[in-house]
Design an enzyme around this catalytic site. Structure first.
Site, mmCIF file in Angstrom:
data_model
loop_
_atom_site.group_PDB
_atom_site.id
_atom_site.type_symbol
_atom_site.label_atom_id
_atom_site.label_comp_id
_atom_site.label_asym_id
_atom_site.label_seq_id
_atom_site.Cartn_x
_atom_site.Cartn_y
_atom_site.Cartn_z
ATOM 1 N N TYR A 167 15.637 -2.849 4.682
ATOM 2 C CA TYR A 167 15.197 -2.557 3.393
ATOM 3 C C TYR A 167 15.436 -0.996 3.160
ATOM 4 O O TYR A 167 15.057 -0.242 4.017
ATOM 5 C CB TYR A 167 13.794 -2.967 3.025
ATOM 6 C CG TYR A 167 13.325 -2.614 1.915
ATOM 7 C CD1 TYR A 167 13.622 -3.151 0.419
ATOM 8 C CD2 TYR A 167 12.285 -1.567 1.645
ATOM 9 C CE1 TYR A 167 12.983 -2.575 -0.634
ATOM 10 C CE2 TYR A 167 11.849 -0.973 0.437
ATOM 11 C CZ TYR A 167 12.071 -1.713 -0.552
ATOM 12 O OH TYR A 167 11.767 -0.984 -1.867
ATOM 13 N N HIS B 250 14.037 7.308 -10.359
ATOM 14 C CA HIS B 250 12.548 7.221 -10.366
ATOM 15 C C HIS B 250 11.702 8.280 -10.695
ATOM 16 O O HIS B 250 10.530 8.495 -11.170
ATOM 17 C CB HIS B 250 12.315 6.822 -8.883
ATOM 18 C CG HIS B 250 12.383 5.429 -8.472
ATOM 19 N ND1 HIS B 250 13.597 4.654 -8.426
ATOM 20 C CD2 HIS B 250 11.692 4.457 -7.821
ATOM 21 C CE1 HIS B 250 13.596 3.635 -8.255
ATOM 22 N NE2 HIS B 250 12.219 3.380 -7.609
ATOM 23 N N ASN C 135 8.063 7.292 -1.018
ATOM 24 C CA ASN C 135 7.332 6.244 -0.896
ATOM 25 C C ASN C 135 6.003 6.568 -0.208
ATOM 26 O O ASN C 135 5.860 6.225 1.040
ATOM 27 C CB ASN C 135 8.099 5.187 0.239
ATOM 28 C CG ASN C 135 7.915 3.812 -0.425
ATOM 29 O OD1 ASN C 135 6.517 3.463 -0.724
ATOM 30 N ND2 ASN C 135 8.677 2.858 -0.284
ATOM 31 N N TYR D 75 -38.613 11.939 -14.080
ATOM 32 C CA TYR D 75 -37.636 11.649 -12.893
ATOM 33 C C TYR D 75 -36.372 12.820 -13.057
ATOM 34 O O TYR D 75 -35.941 13.052 -11.839
ATOM 35 C CB TYR D 75 -36.861 10.523 -13.549
ATOM 36 C CG TYR D 75 -37.683 9.135 -13.246
ATOM 37 C CD1 TYR D 75 -39.101 9.106 -13.045
ATOM 38 C CD2 TYR D 75 -37.227 7.911 -13.422
ATOM 39 C CE1 TYR D 75 -39.871 8.103 -12.760
ATOM 40 C CE2 TYR D 75 -37.998 6.610 -13.205
ATOM 41 C CZ TYR D 75 -39.046 6.719 -12.970
ATOM 42 O OH TYR D 75 -40.052 5.543 -12.623
ATOM 43 N N ARG E 196 -38.089 15.209 -10.650
ATOM 44 C CA ARG E 196 -38.850 14.568 -9.223
ATOM 45 C C ARG E 196 -37.669 13.860 -8.376
ATOM 46 O O ARG E 196 -37.639 13.971 -7.378
ATOM 47 C CB ARG E 196 -39.923 13.699 -9.754
ATOM 48 C CG ARG E 196 -40.603 13.174 -8.516
ATOM 49 C CD ARG E 196 -41.802 12.459 -8.906
ATOM 50 N NE ARG E 196 -41.845 12.045 -10.197
ATOM 51 C CZ ARG E 196 -42.295 10.689 -10.488
ATOM 52 N NH1 ARG E 196 -42.135 9.752 -9.622
ATOM 53 N NH2 ARG E 196 -42.335 10.223 -11.662
ATOM 54 N N PHE F 272 1.715 1.918 1.436
ATOM 55 C CA PHE F 272 1.997 2.821 0.421
ATOM 56 C C PHE F 272 0.959 2.487 -0.618
ATOM 57 O O PHE F 272 0.841 3.291 -1.456
ATOM 58 C CB PHE F 272 3.431 2.731 -0.059
ATOM 59 C CG PHE F 272 3.767 1.423 -0.203
ATOM 60 C CD1 PHE F 272 3.452 0.604 -1.227
ATOM 61 C CD2 PHE F 272 4.819 0.996 0.587
ATOM 62 C CE1 PHE F 272 3.744 -0.668 -1.333
ATOM 63 C CE2 PHE F 272 5.296 -0.505 0.329
ATOM 64 C CZ PHE F 272 4.698 -1.224 -0.693
ATOM 65 N N GLU G 55 6.356 -5.990 -7.396
ATOM 66 C CA GLU G 55 5.216 -5.136 -7.023
ATOM 67 C C GLU G 55 4.044 -5.467 -7.985
ATOM 68 O O GLU G 55 3.846 -5.188 -9.132
ATOM 69 C CB GLU G 55 5.614 -3.672 -7.381
ATOM 70 C CG GLU G 55 6.791 -3.171 -6.295
ATOM 71 C CD GLU G 55 7.242 -1.957 -6.631
ATOM 72 O OE1 GLU G 55 6.856 -1.159 -7.640
ATOM 73 O OE2 GLU G 55 8.250 -1.579 -6.133
#
Length: 511
Positions: free
Chosen positions: A53, A83, A196, A282, A285, A330, A416
């Site tokens: 791959y 990309h 990646n 609150y 405190r 990844f 994906e």
């Protein structure tokens, strides 16, 4: 300073030094050797014709498409170009620099199978102050930060854009030429190895950790000053009360607040008055319980980031025994979950600070201070609208505290089919922390004004230091002035490290 990238990676301090301190990056000889060994394995596999791959196949949903040997270098260049598909405003310079160093670190671990020249190319960009133009939108946090890292990688090819010193966008080819750098030619697998990874997410998380650590300490400072101005009690911060609920962050925060309230004639004026403040609200405190829980959350996030910083995040990875295996390392879920958790904690530190501001300004609850901290309320509005600003920021932080990491959207033809949204989680965390800076600035200004109005009583050393830090911009109590500059000055004081250093010189180190 110089940061030397070893085969074991880099430290959080190294990342900060490069991202924010412009440290020079060097690559250790041992790192070069480790990368060369890993690359030799890839070359052997490629020559064997075995399908792997990203080496001899396409990517994502195209993983089963075989690529002819003569087109594999073209494949890597095409990958980067396709990309680099982000859009929007550029990411800040410090984020991009952190991202590039972390990708260099990942390659340096010797499991990516790339030539040392790629790591040197990233180092050259950093050392010549060439910052790729990385758009804010594009990453889903799996397979890592693909689009942002591709916008970094394409600059190595002499393509794409860089971020100019003036914020303008210029051609990468021009920037490389001006620096005397040559574009790189990629070999098999190298384009994939450049993009990646989780480096954008991790970079933003490491920067956020540094910011959050400082801001959580400053939250103790502003809380203590507000409590002092409101004639609050120091008894809830006694150490024996926190030993019986031993959360480390709570114990540290309570110790800080108690230390900051010492040596104050304002506190002395009511310390032994048993009828005074049987129980504070609150927001006063419980300050250590909220800020302390945030500190403990930060410790968890530090642990996650430290693990990621020594992790091999690539796909596929080259193992020492010669195998090249696909992984899911990844996936940014660990970082996304951590960032979302820290955003929730930081949002609450800001929310409780706003409640103290509201109390400081309310004449029915601030124990004899004037309305909105104005000596002449009516004609003058004092800090009324500063609290509006704080309330609006709290509302925005509540929206941003909604987790991004539960909002997966499938991509790449369902290959994906579950992504982390870690980029979005870490990016919005930085916004939450920036908002927290503003909220603490409003509290600091309000507390300073309250302490000034307690005159002739003398505030604590922390209070005196804060008054000195802000008096130039905020002045003394009196008629209304243009308030925005005072708020901006308070933001600079909160974000900077000077006030804390001044306070610690008088009180000792804060935890």
């Amino acid at each position: 300073m110089n940061v030397i990238v070893q085969p074991t990676g880099v430290t959080p301090a190294d990342v900060l030094a490069v991202a924010r301190g412009d440290a020079r990056v060097e690559i250790a000889p041992e790192t070069v050797a480790a990368m060369a060994t890993s690359r030799a394995i890839v070359d052997t596999i490629e020559a064997s014709g075995k399908p792997v791959y990203g080496v001899s196949t396409g990517f994502g949903a195209l993983a089963n498409t075989s690529i002819a040997p003569e087109r594999r270098a073209e494949l890597q260049h095409a990958l980067i170009r396709s990309h680099a598909a982000g859009i929007g405003a550029p990411m800040p310079r410090e984020v991009v620099r952190a991202m590039m160093l972390l990708r260099l670190r990942s390659l340096a671990l010797g499991r990516s199978g790339v030539r040392p020249v790629l790591a040197q190319g990233l180092a050259d960009l950093l050392n010549h102050d060439i910052t790729p133009w990385v758009p804010e939108h594009g990453s889903l946090g799996a397979s890592g930060d693909l689009a942002p890292l591709a916008h970094c990688a394409i600059v190595l090819l002499g393509e794409g854009w860089v971020l100019g010193k003036d914020g303008a966008r210029t051609a990468a080819a021009e920037a490389l030429h001006a620096a005397g750098l040559r574009p790189l030619e990629l070999a098999a697998k190298e384009g994939l190895a450049l993009i990646n990874g989780t480096d954008g997410m991790l970079g933003m998380l490491l920067l956020a950790i540094d910011d959050a650590a400082h801001l959580f300490a400053m939250a103790d400072v502003t809380a203590a000053l507000a409590i002092e101005a409101m004639l609050g009690s120091e008894r809830p911060f006694l150490p024996e009360l926190h030993e019986i609920r031993p959360h480390p962050g709570q114990t540290a925060s309570a110790a800080n607040i108690r230390k900051l309230l010492q040596d104050s004639t304002i506190m002395d004026s009511h310390r032994d008055d048993l009828a005074h403040a049987v129980q504070d609200a609150y927001s006063m405190r419980c300050a250590p319980q909220v800020a302390g829980a945030a500190r403990d959350t930060l410790d968890f996030v530090r642990t996650v980031a430290a693990r990621e910083l020594v992790s091999v995040v690539d796909n596929p990875v080259v193992l020492p025994d010669g195998r090249v295996e696909s992984t899911g390392n990844f996936h940014g879920a660990p970082l996304g979950f951590a960032a979302d958790f820290l955003a929730i904690a930081a949002a609450e530190v800001g929310a409780i600070a706003e409640r103290r501001v509201d109390r400081l300004l309310d004449v029915t609850r601030n124990r004899d201070l004037p309305p909105f901290l104005s000596p002449d309320a009516g004609v003058n509005s004092g800090l009324m609208i500063a609290q509006y600003t704080a309330a609006g920021i709290v509302a925005e932080n509540r929206r941003l505290a909604s987790p991004a990491s539960v909002d997966s959207l499938p991509t790449s033809g369902m290959q994906e089919d579950h992504v982390s949204m870690g980029w979005a989680a870490t990016k919005k965390l930085r916004t939450v922390l920036d908002n927290l800076t503003s909220l603490l600035a409003v509290e600091l200004l309000s507390a300073v004004r309250g302490l000034q109005l307690r005159s002739p009583l003398v505030p604590s050393p922390a209070g005196r230091a804060a008054i000195t830090a802000l008096e130039g911009a905020a002045g003394r109590p009196g008629p209304d002035l243009f308030l925005a500059p005072a708020l901006e000055a308070a933001r600079e004081v909160v974000a900077g490290r000077g006030l804390r250093a001044e306070i610690e010189s008088a009180t000792g180190a804060l935890l």
